[in-house]
Design a protein around this motif. Structure first.
Motif, PDB file in Angstrom:
ATOM      1  N   ILE A 572       0.934  -1.209   0.008  1.00  0.00           N
ATOM      2  CA  ILE A 572      -0.089  -0.045  -0.068  1.00  0.00           C
ATOM      3  C   ILE A 572       0.698   1.265  -0.148  1.00  0.00           C
ATOM      4  O   ILE A 572       0.676   2.151  -0.699  1.00  0.00           O
ATOM      5  CB  ILE A 572      -0.713   0.166   1.162  1.00  0.00           C
ATOM      6  CG1 ILE A 572      -2.056  -1.105   1.240  1.00  0.00           C
ATOM      7  CG2 ILE A 572      -1.538   1.442   1.410  1.00  0.00           C
ATOM      8  CD1 ILE A 572      -3.223  -0.607   0.062  1.00  0.00           C
ATOM      9  N   ALA A 573       1.932   1.203   0.958  1.00  0.00           N
ATOM     10  CA  ALA A 573       2.720   2.294   0.868  1.00  0.00           C
ATOM     11  C   ALA A 573       3.510   2.535  -0.357  1.00  0.00           C
ATOM     12  O   ALA A 573       3.814   3.729  -1.060  1.00  0.00           O
ATOM     13  CB  ALA A 573       3.830   2.152   2.038  1.00  0.00           C
ATOM     14  N   GLU A 574       3.827   1.462  -1.285  1.00  0.00           N
ATOM     15  CA  GLU A 574       4.530   1.422  -2.452  1.00  0.00           C
ATOM     16  C   GLU A 574       3.700   2.130  -3.436  1.00  0.00           C
ATOM     17  O   GLU A 574       4.081   2.849  -4.117  1.00  0.00           O
ATOM     18  CB  GLU A 574       5.090   0.098  -2.808  1.00  0.00           C
ATOM     19  CG  GLU A 574       5.837   0.246  -4.213  1.00  0.00           C
ATOM     20  CD  GLU A 574       6.076  -1.186  -4.530  1.00  0.00           C
ATOM     21  OE1 GLU A 574       6.034  -2.196  -3.830  1.00  0.00           O
ATOM     22  OE2 GLU A 574       6.708  -1.597  -5.525  1.00  0.00           O
ATOM     23  N   ARG A 587      -6.054   8.101  -1.420  1.00  0.00           N
ATOM     24  CA  ARG A 587      -5.492   8.533  -0.002  1.00  0.00           C
ATOM     25  C   ARG A 587      -5.909   7.335   0.750  1.00  0.00           C
ATOM     26  O   ARG A 587      -6.667   6.562   0.658  1.00  0.00           O
ATOM     27  CB  ARG A 587      -6.528   9.724   0.299  1.00  0.00           C
ATOM     28  CG  ARG A 587      -7.838   9.359   0.328  1.00  0.00           C
ATOM     29  CD  ARG A 587      -8.794  10.660   0.772  1.00  0.00           C
ATOM     30  NE  ARG A 587      -9.969  10.570   1.111  1.00  0.00           N
ATOM     31  CZ  ARG A 587     -10.647   9.956   2.081  1.00  0.00           C
ATOM     32  NH1 ARG A 587      -9.884  10.147   3.269  1.00  0.00           N
ATOM     33  NH2 ARG A 587     -11.840   9.844   2.118  1.00  0.00           N
ATOM     34  N   ARG A 588      -5.122   7.311   1.824  1.00  0.00           N
ATOM     35  CA  ARG A 588      -5.232   6.218   2.758  1.00  0.00           C
ATOM     36  C   ARG A 588      -6.417   6.235   3.844  1.00  0.00           C
ATOM     37  O   ARG A 588      -6.460   7.310   4.471  1.00  0.00           O
ATOM     38  CB  ARG A 588      -3.817   5.956   3.616  1.00  0.00           C
ATOM     39  CG  ARG A 588      -3.824   4.658   4.335  1.00  0.00           C
ATOM     40  CD  ARG A 588      -2.560   4.854   5.405  1.00  0.00           C
ATOM     41  NE  ARG A 588      -1.352   4.903   4.706  1.00  0.00           N
ATOM     42  CZ  ARG A 588      -0.576   3.781   4.368  1.00  0.00           C
ATOM     43  NH1 ARG A 588      -0.933   2.801   4.661  1.00  0.00           N
ATOM     44  NH2 ARG A 588       0.566   4.245   3.746  1.00  0.00           N
ATOM     45  N   LEU A 589      -7.360   5.260   3.771  1.00  0.00           N
ATOM     46  CA  LEU A 589      -8.664   5.425   4.482  1.00  0.00           C
ATOM     47  C   LEU A 589      -8.011   4.432   5.836  1.00  0.00           C
ATOM     48  O   LEU A 589      -8.801   4.615   6.969  1.00  0.00           O
ATOM     49  CB  LEU A 589      -9.605   4.552   3.700  1.00  0.00           C
ATOM     50  CG  LEU A 589     -10.996   4.729   4.246  1.00  0.00           C
ATOM     51  CD1 LEU A 589     -11.476   6.187   4.605  1.00  0.00           C
ATOM     52  CD2 LEU A 589     -12.208   4.117   3.571  1.00  0.00           C
ATOM     53  N   ALA A 590      -7.270   3.432   5.653  1.00  0.00           N
ATOM     54  CA  ALA A 590      -6.790   2.697   6.906  1.00  0.00           C
ATOM     55  C   ALA A 590      -5.477   2.175   6.291  1.00  0.00           C
ATOM     56  O   ALA A 590      -5.233   2.037   5.114  1.00  0.00           O
ATOM     57  CB  ALA A 590      -7.743   1.262   6.898  1.00  0.00           C
ATOM     58  N   PRO A 591      -4.560   1.544   7.325  1.00  0.00           N
ATOM     59  CA  PRO A 591      -3.435   0.954   6.911  1.00  0.00           C
ATOM     60  C   PRO A 591      -3.304   0.136   5.667  1.00  0.00           C
ATOM     61  O   PRO A 591      -2.455   0.020   5.132  1.00  0.00           O
ATOM     62  CB  PRO A 591      -2.960   0.244   8.126  1.00  0.00           C
ATOM     63  CG  PRO A 591      -3.784   0.841   9.314  1.00  0.00           C
ATOM     64  CD  PRO A 591      -4.972   1.122   8.698  1.00  0.00           C
TER      65      PRO A 591
END
Length: 755
Positions: A572-574, A587-591
């Motif tokens: 996800i970070a990648e 955009r990140r909604l959760a980890p």
């Protein structure tokens, strides 16, 4: 004209000859003529004669021109004079054969040894028959051989060039009228001698008398008595049919690709109608074919009703509801649909890409390509090939064009020879012709229609195969046409690399991902290749499927606009850090969850372009296929309709027309007293007409009546009234020899027959 008139000659013909004339000159038979005088008037019109001359071959047309040279349109001429005009090299029997053809079309009439032409023939056929100019009566008494012997070589060269035809020339030297002493150039001296005639300030004409003197014993010049020979070859029936079968399968493959492409990305209909240049180029590129072939394919799709204009404010070319049924039909029936569509298509696909008289580019699917005579011209070309023995080819299309030009030099206009080339090329594309020979299926299509043609093609098609050959280079070879279910599965997991007798597919990362996106699993793909391949499965293919499957679906997307979820927070970070996904507005909604306002399909496409391998997820967590559904439009849309060829009159209809002609002739020849006419033609008859008919019924007298039928066609009858009343005249019709009934409101005139 002295002698028998055309109307008298028509009356003297037997019923068989008269029916043949009505069949050959169908334009003069519509509507049915009331009597021979009416028919003769129609036959002697410029338009009708010009239309009839289109069916004449070169030699028969030359005979017709020879008749004009000897002025048969002014007075009957002996057959010997016609033969003499054609020169000593032309057999008299060939002249008689041509005259019989002309008689069958009522282009000449008269006894066997003397013939006459309709008065409108000169205007309808040509202004310069035989390439000879108009007559100058004053030259008839001039000793032309002696006058020609006085000329020098430059002057003779001018005359010989004009004598070969056409007899007119353009020159600025015609602007001045000079005496022989003032003349300085050959043209000026010939004008001064009267051997050339000045028509206007820049045109001169060679008089007919001078042309005939120069041609000597060949007044019509070189006469082409027989049609040109064609070079033929014999590839054999089996070879031709097998080649045609391969071409038919290729045609169907390309049509499937077109339908799939236009279902996903339908092209716009131009404001002026048709398909745009960029869309045609895209189609040709996607199908890996020439633009002219892509244009033909699009015309066939629309002509067969598989593609139609969707209409509306932004119309598009879309597949119709007929596609679903067409796709599941057997290959031979699908081919027959396309081949019969092409044969009867009232359009000229070969015109696409050319420019019209106003220098406008003619595009496919536009109204500019509509030509109602196109089916007739295609059949004429194919009929010439059908005359050859089966399996016989004509390698040189230009030779075929020369033969057809000899058979009908006045047909086709400036596109005459192009029509032959286009027809042969298109017939080859649709598997009606193969190796320059008519295929067996093509012969059946021409003679008996699409059903029989499909049966013949089925005999030539290779049997569907249920297996493939997987190669070490990740290619899959289909050694023949695959069974439909297997073809669909292989087409999902591999891309066509080359087609022909054997189709070569290539498996790639993208094609495997496509199959996984459609819901297939790695286990199912391995099973497909294991059970359907006759060759061992290479490790490279196994590794490829497993590698793509391992990465496939690690990212799961849903609609939020859309969301992405993954158990791997590092991945996800990648994704968030990748420079190519900024436009996706993630955009990140959760980890382990990302969301985007964009549609899911756009997000997945963007991630794939960045090198990731996401999969679409449904509400229940299962993989879903986001490929667009096939779009369809009603088959009743504004598709290009086929125009049926004109149907010649049946034998029964011709016999009826002949009976009407005979009846009209007898009625016209019957003496009659004062005529009572219905005012205005139609409507209730006046009391005077009714009284005349009732009196004739009471006294047992015959009456001459003029009638107009429901189609407005006038005719005459001699009737002996039996009963007059209730709006009907019932009586014995002498023309037909039976009792008939005629509505009184159809009677336009009536008169007692003189006794």
């Amino acid at each position: 004209m002295p002698g028998t008139s055309l109307a008298d000659w028509l009356r003297a013909q037997d019923d068989t000859a008269l029916a043949a004339i009505l069949r050959a000159r169908a334009d003069a038979a519509t509507p049915p003529p009331a009597d021979s005088a009416v028919l003769a008037t129609r036959l002697d019109t410029r338009a009708s004669i010009a239309r009839a001359a289109e069916a004449l071959d070169t030699f028969t047309l030359t005979v017709l021109e020879a008749l004009l040279v000897v002025d048969a349109d002014q007075a009957p001429v002996p057959v010997a004079a016609v033969a003499a005009a054609l020169g000593p090299d032309v057999p008299v029997e060939r002249v008689r054969q041509a005259l019989r053809v002309l008689r069958q079309r009522a282009l000449v009439w008269g006894p066997d040894e003397e013939v006459a032409l309709p008065s409108a023939a000169r205007e309808a056929v040509t202004a310069f028959p035989g390439g000879l100019g108009r007559s100058v009566p004053g030259l008839a008494e001039v000793d032309l051989p002696a006058r020609l012997a006085e000329l020098d070589e430059p002057e003779l060269a001018v005359l010989r060039r004009l004598a070969a035809g056409p007899p007119i020339g353009q020159t600025r030297e015609a602007a001045q009228v000079l005496t022989l002493e003032q003349a300085r150039t050959p043209v000026q001296r010939l004008l001064a001698r009267g051997l050339l005639v000045r028509r206007n300030t820049d045109t001169v004409e060679l008089p007919r008398e001078v042309g005939l003197a120069l041609r000597g014993d060949r007044p019509m010049g070189t006469v082409e008595v027989d049609e040109p020979a064609m070079t033929t070859s014999s590839p054999g029936v089996s070879t031709v049919d097998k080649t045609a079968a391969g071409a038919a399968l290729e045609l169907l493959r390309h049509m499937d690709l077109l339908l799939a492409l236009w279902s996903e990305e339908p092209p716009a209909v131009l404001r002026s109608g048709g398909l745009g240049v960029r869309e045609l180029r895209r189609l040709a590129r996607e199908l890996d074919m020439a633009e002219r072939d892509a244009s033909l394919l699009a015309e066939l799709a629309v002509g067969a009703g598989l593609i139609a204009d969707s209409g509306g404010t932004e119309p598009q070319w879309l597949p119709t509801t007929r596609v679903d049924g067409w796709e599941v039909a057997p290959p031979e029936h699908r081919w027959a649909t396309l081949a019969s569509t092409w044969l009867d298509l009232p359009r000229l696909p070969g015109l696409a890409g050319h420019r019209d008289d106003r220098d406008r580019l003619l595009g496919p699917l536009s109204e500019d390509l509509r030509r109602p005579v196109a089916p007739r011209e295609r059949r004429r070309v194919l009929a010439a090939l059908a005359e050859l023995p089966e399996g016989t080819a004509v390698p040189e299309v230009d030779e075929l064009a020369e033969v057809l030009a000899w058979r009908a030099p006045r047909r086709g206009g400036r596109l005459r020879d192009d029509l032959v080339r286009w027809t042969v090329r298109e017939a080859t594309s649709v598997a009606v012709v193969a190796l320059a020979a008519l295929s067996t299926a093509g012969r059946e299509l021409l003679a008996n229609g699409p059903a029989e043609a499909a049966a013949r093609l089925a005999e030539a098609l290779p049997a569907p195969v249920d297996h493939v050959l997987v190669q070490a280079d990740l290619t899959v070879v289909a050694p023949g046409p695959l069974e439909p279910e297997l073809a669909a599965e292989i087409g999902l997991v591999a891309d066509v690399e080359s087609a022909g007798g054997a189709t070569v597919y290539r498996v790639s990362e993208a094609s495997v991902r496509r199959a996984l996106d459609a819901g297939r699993t790695a286990v199912e793909l391995h099973e497909l290749f294991r059970t359907r391949s006759r060759t061992p499965i290479p490790q490279s293919l196994t590794y490829l499927v497993d590698d793509v499957a391992r990465r496939h679906g690690r990212l799961r997307g849903g609609a939020a606009g859309s969301f992405l979820r993954c158990d791997d927070e590092v991945l996800i970070a990648e994704v968030l850090a990748h420079p190519q996904v900024g436009d996706l507005e993630l955009r990140r909604l959760a980890p382990t969850v990302l969301v985007s306002p964009l549609p899911l399909a756009e997000v997945l496409d963007g991630l794939r372009a960045a090198g990731f391998a996401p999969a679409a997820e449904g509400p229940d967590g299962r993989l879903v296929d986001l490929r667009p559904e096939a779009r369809r439009v009603s088959a009743g849309g504004r598709a290009v309709r086929r125009a049926a060829l004109p149907t010649p009159p049946s034998d029964e209809r011709l016999a009826e027309m002949v009976r009407q002609l005979r009846a009209g002739d007898r009625a016209a020849a019957t003496p009659r007293g004062a005529v009572v006419t219905t005012p205005g033609g139609l409507g209730a008859g006046p009391s005077a007409t009714l009284e005349l008919l009732q009196r004739a019924a009471k006294d047992g007298r015959s009456v001459w009546v003029g009638l107009v039928d429901a189609h407005g066609v006038a005719s005459q009858r001699v009737v002996e009234p039996i009963n007059v009343g209730a709006g009907v005249l019932e009586g014995y019709d002498h023309s037909y020899g039976e009792v008939r009934r005629y509505p009184l409101h159809r009677i336009t005139s009536a008169a007692l027959v003189e006794t």
